[in-house]
Design an enzyme around this catalytic site. Sequence first.
Site, PDB file in Angstrom:
ATOM      1  N   HIS A 112       1.838   4.565  -2.940  1.00 27.35           N
ATOM      2  CA  HIS A 112       2.023   6.020  -2.876  1.00 27.35           C
ATOM      3  C   HIS A 112       3.392   6.405  -3.442  1.00 27.35           C
ATOM      4  O   HIS A 112       3.530   7.392  -4.168  1.00 27.35           O
ATOM      5  CB  HIS A 112       1.915   6.499  -1.435  1.00 27.35           C
ATOM      6  CG  HIS A 112       0.530   6.463  -0.876  1.00 27.35           C
ATOM      7  ND1 HIS A 112      -0.533   7.073  -1.480  1.00 27.35           N
ATOM      8  CD2 HIS A 112       0.036   5.876   0.251  1.00 27.35           C
ATOM      9  CE1 HIS A 112      -1.624   6.877  -0.760  1.00 27.35           C
ATOM     10  NE2 HIS A 112      -1.308   6.152   0.281  1.00 27.35           N
ATOM     11  N   HIS A 166       0.834  -1.201   0.000  1.00 30.43           N
ATOM     12  CA  HIS A 166       0.000   0.000   0.000  1.00 30.43           C
ATOM     13  C   HIS A 166       0.876   1.261   0.000  1.00 30.43           C
ATOM     14  O   HIS A 166       0.686   2.164  -0.817  1.00 30.43           O
ATOM     15  CB  HIS A 166      -0.919  -0.021   1.216  1.00 30.43           C
ATOM     16  CG  HIS A 166      -1.822   1.170   1.327  1.00 30.43           C
ATOM     17  ND1 HIS A 166      -3.159   1.122   1.011  1.00 30.43           N
ATOM     18  CD2 HIS A 166      -1.588   2.453   1.713  1.00 30.43           C
ATOM     19  CE1 HIS A 166      -3.709   2.317   1.195  1.00 30.43           C
ATOM     20  NE2 HIS A 166      -2.766   3.137   1.634  1.00 30.43           N
ATOM     21  N   GLU A 167       1.815   1.313   0.918  1.00 24.21           N
ATOM     22  CA  GLU A 167       2.662   2.500   1.021  1.00 24.21           C
ATOM     23  C   GLU A 167       3.552   2.661  -0.210  1.00 24.21           C
ATOM     24  O   GLU A 167       3.807   3.788  -0.662  1.00 24.21           O
ATOM     25  CB  GLU A 167       3.509   2.445   2.296  1.00 24.21           C
ATOM     26  CG  GLU A 167       2.713   2.402   3.590  1.00 24.21           C
ATOM     27  CD  GLU A 167       1.721   3.542   3.725  1.00 24.21           C
ATOM     28  OE1 GLU A 167       1.954   4.622   3.150  1.00 24.21           O
ATOM     29  OE2 GLU A 167       0.697   3.352   4.407  1.00 24.21           O
ATOM     30  N   HIS A 181       3.554   6.346  -7.177  1.00 29.14           N
ATOM     31  CA  HIS A 181       2.830   7.515  -7.686  1.00 29.14           C
ATOM     32  C   HIS A 181       3.765   8.725  -7.688  1.00 29.14           C
ATOM     33  O   HIS A 181       3.823   9.488  -8.658  1.00 29.14           O
ATOM     34  CB  HIS A 181       1.623   7.765  -6.784  1.00 29.14           C
ATOM     35  CG  HIS A 181       0.516   8.520  -7.436  1.00 29.14           C
ATOM     36  ND1 HIS A 181      -0.656   8.823  -6.788  1.00 29.14           N
ATOM     37  CD2 HIS A 181       0.386   9.039  -8.668  1.00 29.14           C
ATOM     38  CE1 HIS A 181      -1.449   9.495  -7.604  1.00 29.14           C
ATOM     39  NE2 HIS A 181      -0.836   9.646  -8.750  1.00 29.14           N
TER      40      HIS A 181
END
Length: 781
Positions: free
Chosen positions: A565, A561-562, A568
């Site tokens: 980011h 999940h991290e 991105h």
Amino acid sequence: MIKSPCRLSTPLLRHAFHSYTTYTPRGLLAVAATATAGPKQPRFSSTTGHERSLEDITLRQIFDAHDFWLQFSQQHTSDLARPSRGLFQNRYLTEPSGFLKYAQVTRQKCQQIVERVLSAASIEAYAGIPRQLDLLSDSLCRVLDIADFVRCTHPDTGYQAAAIQAYAFLFDYMNVLNTTPGLNAQLRKAISIHEASGSWNEEEKMVAQILLRDFSNSAIDLPAEKRQNFVQLSNQMKTLGNEFLDSMTPTTSYLDFDIKQLKGMDPLALARMSKGGKRVRLPTVGGVPYAALGTVEDEAIRREIYIAGRQSSKDQIKLLERLMVTRAEIANLSGHESYAHMNLSDKLAKSPEAVNSFLTALSGDNAPRVMQELAIMKEMKVADGISTGIEQWDLVYYRNRLNVDQKPKSRKPDFMSAYFSLGTVMQGLSRLFDRLYGIRLVPRGTSPGETWNSDVRRLDVLHETDGHVAVLYCDLFERAGKNPNPTHFTLRCSRLISSSETNEGSNSPQDANDGMAVSSSTSSNQHYQLPILALICDFSHPPNSRIPALLGFQDVKTLFHEMGHAIHSILGRTSLQVVSGTRCPTDFAELPSVLMEFFASDPSVLALFARHWETGAPLPYEMVEDSLLTQRRGQGIQTETQILFSLLDQAYHSSLPLKMKGGFDSTKAFFDVYDKYSSVREPRATNAQGFFGHLVEYGGTYYSYLFDRAIAAKVWKEVFRDGKGDGGVEREAGERYKEEVLKWGGGRSGWACVSAVLGEERLKDGGKEAMEEVGKWGVHS
């Protein structure tokens, strides 16, 4: 849990996205017109296959083998006589006192930029205003983002205090800028002059629109007295929000029970808490009471634990109500009907009405699952000889019972963590990114003073054709005093370094960037400041140096999940930092991170790395299937809980705080929402809104995680084919997703991104109908 982009009281400061899972970009050198990295393009030519293999092995070992890490790190830090290069190689941050100097120098640079904008008179000068304002924002964020990170992460109290001082110094300057109408007037004039605005590219147009809207929301057009009132209210809002977050404790910290009353709990845990006696002091917050709610057989005891954990003090509730009233006053002062209307104006939703359309549609999709789950729980409760309906304190208990009663597909004991050493997971992420996007994670040594702790690993992010594109600092192990929340920080965004910057007294692009890393485009003479990222987790150290840190499956999903980011921020490499990386609307920022959770459980992705740390045997996928099945049980009820809090967030940030007769009553508003929409009654003895910390950070956008979950599930199904046929590691799918979503950051409408990647033309312009359509997709996983 998501920590959203920090917005202070000026449009010129747009902080990068911070998240913790529970959260917060443009393509590789897109503006410099570099070639798209397609499946058949050659690898980055400076690295041979043998070197890449060594990098891959080293990546695993620096996280898995403590002795190897010590040797690797000492190779680069053995010369203690070398002077410090400063945190993140920032030349000002060689010692705590450098923080204030850094802030002071930055303010001087900012004032020069402000003077250039205010004195603009020619067509050429007006055409350059978006880039000048972007440079102003970047200059401020370079200090404030690092200061914010150091304040909450650096173990040295001297650095913490210096960071706080520097932050406060520039925050005061924010208020000066916020009361400078000339900046807004010059931007408006630049937009109105066709010869100037007609020359802007897509990024410049988007930056101008963003800043213009933010100026408007900052009450810049009001008379001086009202502008000053706006600043005071904004400062008050920040203070109230911090006080609320610092005071989230229940009125009762502990409950005392006879040990027999807690029958069903782990006997060893009870023995530790009772210290061999017959009485147990049970805390009312944290993992222990949650475990009690899931295991204690006595319903009356579970009820007592549940209510005690959801009772806030009167002072805490008053803080919340003052915060909501203050926000409503700020919105009214800015000409908005409510704070939600103001805060949603630059989001994909645009309006509270559209948010409610999404939540209503999502609730309709989710309702059958909720009814089915409650029916199963009701049958179990009746079988226990209890005829009353399902209550809030029953939900965790019967969900756990359901998981125990169901037989797993795999007959093997669940030792999944043995297949997920931290090093192999990091290795797997690098391999996945290489297959999807042509980038990889490469261990690099650090200079003296570059990191804040000896445990921190530096990874350089290399692209197969564009070379060095980002720096990632990994602080993944627990230590005393460290914030345990998994978080992604963007310490500095991507931005094109103009030739004028290096001509203004700077000898090199590095000088223009305070000594921090820059890169050169392989297809032009342009230089970019590299995104500088930090990944924070709280994984346990292994018991001894012979065993690596082993992660549970949920830890793996958290790390993925991290890293969503992070990717991105890495691929969203724009020429303007206001729209770089994760600097995009809040209700779009979670899409990449939520999507990465699908990759974490895909068999073709797991085959890249998931193997037993000792034997090398591949992970039996039945273990993953069992874990996913367990997580899905009760998912309908969990989704309903998020819907309820999203609706509550909307109610609190509506016009209600200023219109409720007799003053704003947050408890009444809470039960108005729950009584209307909840499938399970909430006991009147609670006031759980006092623990709803997301109200501070989201401010009317808490629906974002559900919204992005729905979109991510659709993207996974339509673009990556639910992982079927190795779709989860397919370069063509990765390129499509990168080109249509990741590379744009905030430089393109989120709806345009979603529409393009899914091939759904009707979603392109967004609106209430588009929000409702996404709600109908549901959040099935």
